[in-house]
Design an enzyme around this catalytic site. Sequence first.
Site, PDB file in Angstrom:
ATOM      1  N   ARG A  87     -13.289  -9.733  -8.331  1.00 16.54           N
ATOM      2  CA  ARG A  87     -11.997  -9.702  -7.650  1.00 16.54           C
ATOM      3  C   ARG A  87     -11.252 -11.019  -7.826  1.00 16.54           C
ATOM      4  O   ARG A  87     -10.027 -11.066  -7.715  1.00 16.54           O
ATOM      5  CB  ARG A  87     -12.180  -9.388  -6.162  1.00 16.54           C
ATOM      6  CG  ARG A  87     -12.986 -10.401  -5.410  1.00 16.54           C
ATOM      7  CD  ARG A  87     -13.112 -10.096  -3.926  1.00 16.54           C
ATOM      8  NE  ARG A  87     -13.921 -11.105  -3.240  1.00 16.54           N
ATOM      9  CZ  ARG A  87     -13.461 -12.281  -2.837  1.00 16.54           C
ATOM     10  NH1 ARG A  87     -12.195 -12.611  -3.052  1.00 16.54           N
ATOM     11  NH2 ARG A  87     -14.259 -13.150  -2.231  1.00 16.54           N
ATOM     12  N   HIS A 164     -27.649 -12.433   1.642  1.00 17.42           N
ATOM     13  CA  HIS A 164     -26.320 -12.991   1.873  1.00 17.42           C
ATOM     14  C   HIS A 164     -26.266 -13.681   3.229  1.00 17.42           C
ATOM     15  O   HIS A 164     -26.899 -13.230   4.191  1.00 17.42           O
ATOM     16  CB  HIS A 164     -25.247 -11.894   1.826  1.00 17.42           C
ATOM     17  CG  HIS A 164     -24.654 -11.693   0.481  1.00 17.42           C
ATOM     18  ND1 HIS A 164     -24.735 -10.494  -0.207  1.00 17.42           N
ATOM     19  CD2 HIS A 164     -23.959 -12.538  -0.324  1.00 17.42           C
ATOM     20  CE1 HIS A 164     -24.112 -10.614  -1.373  1.00 17.42           C
ATOM     21  NE2 HIS A 164     -23.630 -11.841  -1.460  1.00 17.42           N
TER      22      HIS A 164
END
Length: 213
Positions: A87, A164
């Site tokens: 992105r 994460h």
Amino acid sequence: MAKVLMTGFAPFGGESVNPSWQAVSLVGARRDDVAAVELPCEFAASLPALRGALEAHRPSLVVCVGQAGGRFDVTPERVAINLIDARIPDNAGAQPVDVPVVPDGPAAYFTTLPVKACTAAIRAAGVPASVSHTAGTYVCNQVFYGLMHLLATDFPGVRGGFVHVPFSPEQVAAAGKQAPSLSVEKIADALEALADTASAVTEDLPVSAGAEH
């Protein structure tokens, strides 16, 4: 405890720090059984750096760590997919779209870490955690997939996976953001709990043992 290779990422996306590397380096400073390595946030360089770390340290367990800003808790990842769809550009300016991590590789790899047991252990250490089923399609997922491919093909017997972590409070404050965060110290506590559990446990807990997202 078995020898653990733990990796974090360099800052990216305009940030001056990356809590994944800050926490990993803290764990490495705390423990002699953890080798801490910083990976570049670059599609072309991340996997060669990871392979080099595996060859240099010859661990029995690998825990790769990345930042997922916006998440509320520490999230062990269950699956990596063979897709890069960036992105934003990486730190070298590359922004690949809809390309595989490994041409002709499997569609996905599952972690070989006991993610539900690790999640329970992180919570027991006083840090919020949940299992995640998406590592995204940026460099984090590339490294997760690349790690599992390396372990499946070139480093048999080594277990590994990805986790994460949220923003740090310092990141949120510096940018004037309204976003969830965890201190680097708490993240390091979580990573230690995860590594200890993954070293000791090979059979995971039942699905009911922890919330997932």
